[in-house]
Design an enzyme around this catalytic site. Sequence first.
Site, mmCIF file in Angstrom:
data_model
loop_
_atom_site.group_PDB
_atom_site.id
_atom_site.type_symbol
_atom_site.label_atom_id
_atom_site.label_comp_id
_atom_site.label_asym_id
_atom_site.label_seq_id
_atom_site.Cartn_x
_atom_site.Cartn_y
_atom_site.Cartn_z
ATOM 1 N N CYS A 1 128.555 66.381 -31.142
ATOM 2 C CA CYS A 1 127.592 65.950 -30.127
ATOM 3 C C CYS A 1 126.180 66.061 -30.690
ATOM 4 O O CYS A 1 125.969 66.483 -31.835
ATOM 5 C CB CYS A 1 127.713 66.799 -28.864
ATOM 6 S SG CYS A 1 127.259 68.536 -29.121
ATOM 7 N N CYS B 1 125.010 69.416 -32.128
ATOM 8 C CA CYS B 1 125.380 69.684 -33.525
ATOM 9 C C CYS B 1 124.329 69.099 -34.464
ATOM 10 O O CYS B 1 123.885 69.751 -35.414
ATOM 11 C CB CYS B 1 126.734 69.059 -33.852
ATOM 12 S SG CYS B 1 128.103 69.613 -32.826
ATOM 13 N N ASP C 1 98.693 34.231 -39.679
ATOM 14 C CA ASP C 1 97.885 33.768 -40.797
ATOM 15 C C ASP C 1 98.186 32.289 -41.024
ATOM 16 O O ASP C 1 99.304 31.831 -40.784
ATOM 17 C CB ASP C 1 98.230 34.577 -42.053
ATOM 18 C CG ASP C 1 97.476 34.068 -43.272
ATOM 19 O OD1 ASP C 1 96.241 34.028 -43.221
ATOM 20 O OD2 ASP C 1 98.147 33.696 -44.255
ATOM 21 N N ASP D 1 101.859 36.456 -45.284
ATOM 22 C CA ASP D 1 102.725 36.407 -46.461
ATOM 23 C C ASP D 1 102.018 36.761 -47.759
ATOM 24 O O ASP D 1 102.661 36.909 -48.793
ATOM 25 C CB ASP D 1 103.345 35.011 -46.599
ATOM 26 C CG ASP D 1 102.336 33.997 -47.134
ATOM 27 O OD1 ASP D 1 101.150 34.068 -46.727
ATOM 28 O OD2 ASP D 1 102.724 33.140 -47.948
ATOM 29 N N ASP E 1 96.861 39.587 -46.869
ATOM 30 C CA ASP E 1 97.281 39.916 -45.502
ATOM 31 C C ASP E 1 97.723 41.367 -45.367
ATOM 32 O O ASP E 1 97.854 41.868 -44.246
ATOM 33 C CB ASP E 1 98.448 39.008 -45.074
ATOM 34 C CG ASP E 1 98.062 37.542 -45.035
ATOM 35 O OD1 ASP E 1 96.938 37.250 -44.612
ATOM 36 O OD2 ASP E 1 98.889 36.700 -45.436
#
Length: 727
Positions: free
Chosen positions: A22, A25, A426, A617, A621
């Site tokens: 659980c 633990c 962009d 990209d 950026d």
Amino acid sequence: MSLALHAGMTERVDLPVSGMSCAACARAIENRLTATAGVTSAHVNFATSTATVEFDPAHAAVHNLVEAVEELGYGVPEPLAGEDAGEDVEEQLRQREYAALQRRLWFAAAFAVPVVVLGMWPPLMHLPAITWIQLALTAPVVFYAGAAFYKDAWIALRHRSANMNTLIALGTGAAFLYSLVVTVRGGHEVYYEAAAVIITLILLGRVLEARARGKASEAIRHVRELQPKAARVLREGAECDIPIEQVRVGDIVVVRPGEKIPVDGAVRDGESAVDESILTGESMPADKKTGDAVYGGTINRSGSLRFEARKVGRATALQQMIDLVRQAQGSRAPVARLADVVSGYFTVAVLAIAAVTFLVWLAFSSLSFALVNFVAVLIIACPCALGLATPTAIMVGTGRGAERGILIKGGEALEAAYRIDIVLLDKTGTITAGQPRVTNVVPLNGYAEAELLRMAASAERYSEHPLGRAIVEHAQALAIMLAEPGGFRAVAGHGVEARVDGHEVSVGSATGSGGLPEMERLAGAGKTAVAVLVDGLPAGVIAVADTVRPDAADAVRRLQEMGIEVWMITGDNRRTAESVARQAGIQRVLAEVLPDGKVAEVRRLQAAGKKVAMVGDGINDAPALAQADVGIAIGTGADIAREAAAITLMGGDLNGVAAALDLARRTMRVIRQNLFWAFAYNAVGIPIAAGVLYPFTGWLLSPVLASAAMALSSVTVVTNSLRLKRV
């Protein structure tokens, strides 16, 4: 077990952990690892049975971490003897535990059924020595099928902690020991069937839960299975098949039609179409020729290829994607913090409630009545549902994203993406293709379009300028034969001049064109127009532009339909920017913005209370991607952009932005549903088990029904998370 280096000379290791039952633990292991010397951070994921630890190798080693886990009574398994050590240890662990659970379940069921029949069927209830027969049938269930519960509870007690198995051991142990005492004294009011059936139902719940958790991690296993086991390489001029682990950077790899590409590289010889859908999510094969990049795990569909290996082992794009998804699946979402806090105190609170329940009913009723309610409280409580609510949803959501070429770095990124209300796109390379292309050819003074292109492209044949290259590529695409230029001269700020077939040809934006109206019209549309002069007279105008991606307008529309504002941000001039924005359907434009200005614009929007996603990209950026609440990098762009982003779109399709944000919204919705169910189940179930309704309705929840409800609660959470596989 995987090991990775991190900045600052720390290392990260993923340890498979066995024996967790659980969230308590997981929390105990996490606290123990965090307290280990040299460990900088530790996170234990109950859903994936994995501990992710960052540590300083100067002060700690992996064996120290393993010892810390084993001191608590849990295991860190190695691959099974005789199996490939390169196989996924966590998958081996999952299969072993699943098989062991099934064996214990069938064993328990075989004994529990006759115990129930003996205890519930009136003709048999008064047989001589019936309680001794029930004892003989129940003991194997308790001491074999349920042995793991008692062992784990004892280990937790030795370390002054409590977990789910503590509750199960106390509940079933109390019912069994009470029944044993009654049997020895010659009584008949026993609860053997409760102990046997509770253990059986809990095992059934854990089998169903393990099966569902296995389905939750199917996506990343599917991706891993796509990695070929062998490669065909050229060694000393001959082709030979070798294990993929032996491929070295610089090897020439041979791939035939229909075969998988084993590692990343660059094509040296051949042409083919390659299915890259596993990386990009795009179904159309990508054409490959000399110089193009190919990636491990993708499928060569048509021609034969020879390529030079550039990245092997864990450096390949496929393996990095797997590592990123694994890290994401092991992460926490901020929304889960309340569940983490509650699970830390849950077991102790339930023990206290069960004790109070027993004492209250003992004061007002009989010992057996108090015992029934005591056991019901212990058994119905379910910290597992709390522990599974968030990680299972993150596991399925990020896995489904990986299948579609969307890499999400973790739960924090998912939750941030869920709240986004503005997307900044962009322009160059994101909304547009990032490469100038010829968009218009306007012949003048009797020239034909093909002849105009031939003159201009021949003059630009050896130009290095992007506009010149775009004209040459356009002419070549139309199969126009180019002439060999003579006297080529590039004039800074004006264009190029050359002699073509005995004619003086000038191509440029300021070549004595005399302000041609065609140039003004095309420039007004946001395009770069160049005039072509032959022997000093205008022969025509060619427009070049960075064209808008075909999917841009649809992607923008999808975002707007989701209630998200879409803005464009670019360093280009306003006229060009607004032209591109109109084509993409964007109303808000931030033009002539330098890279540091992009960061300032993101901060300005955040200061206004907006949650901002930045999509880009390029290298320029990266600062804005890092500043935004969520940075989304287009996978075809620069490495630094992908590193700065929280979400990476492996393909170039801009629709992936809407898909990623939609996936985040759906995943967060499932997490909230799971948390609501887990809290509501315990908040309602525990008081009912304690008997609060009994004085008003006379209805009492039996321990058997409590165990069925507890088993169902965890399965419900995992099954709800699995709905994300259909997104």
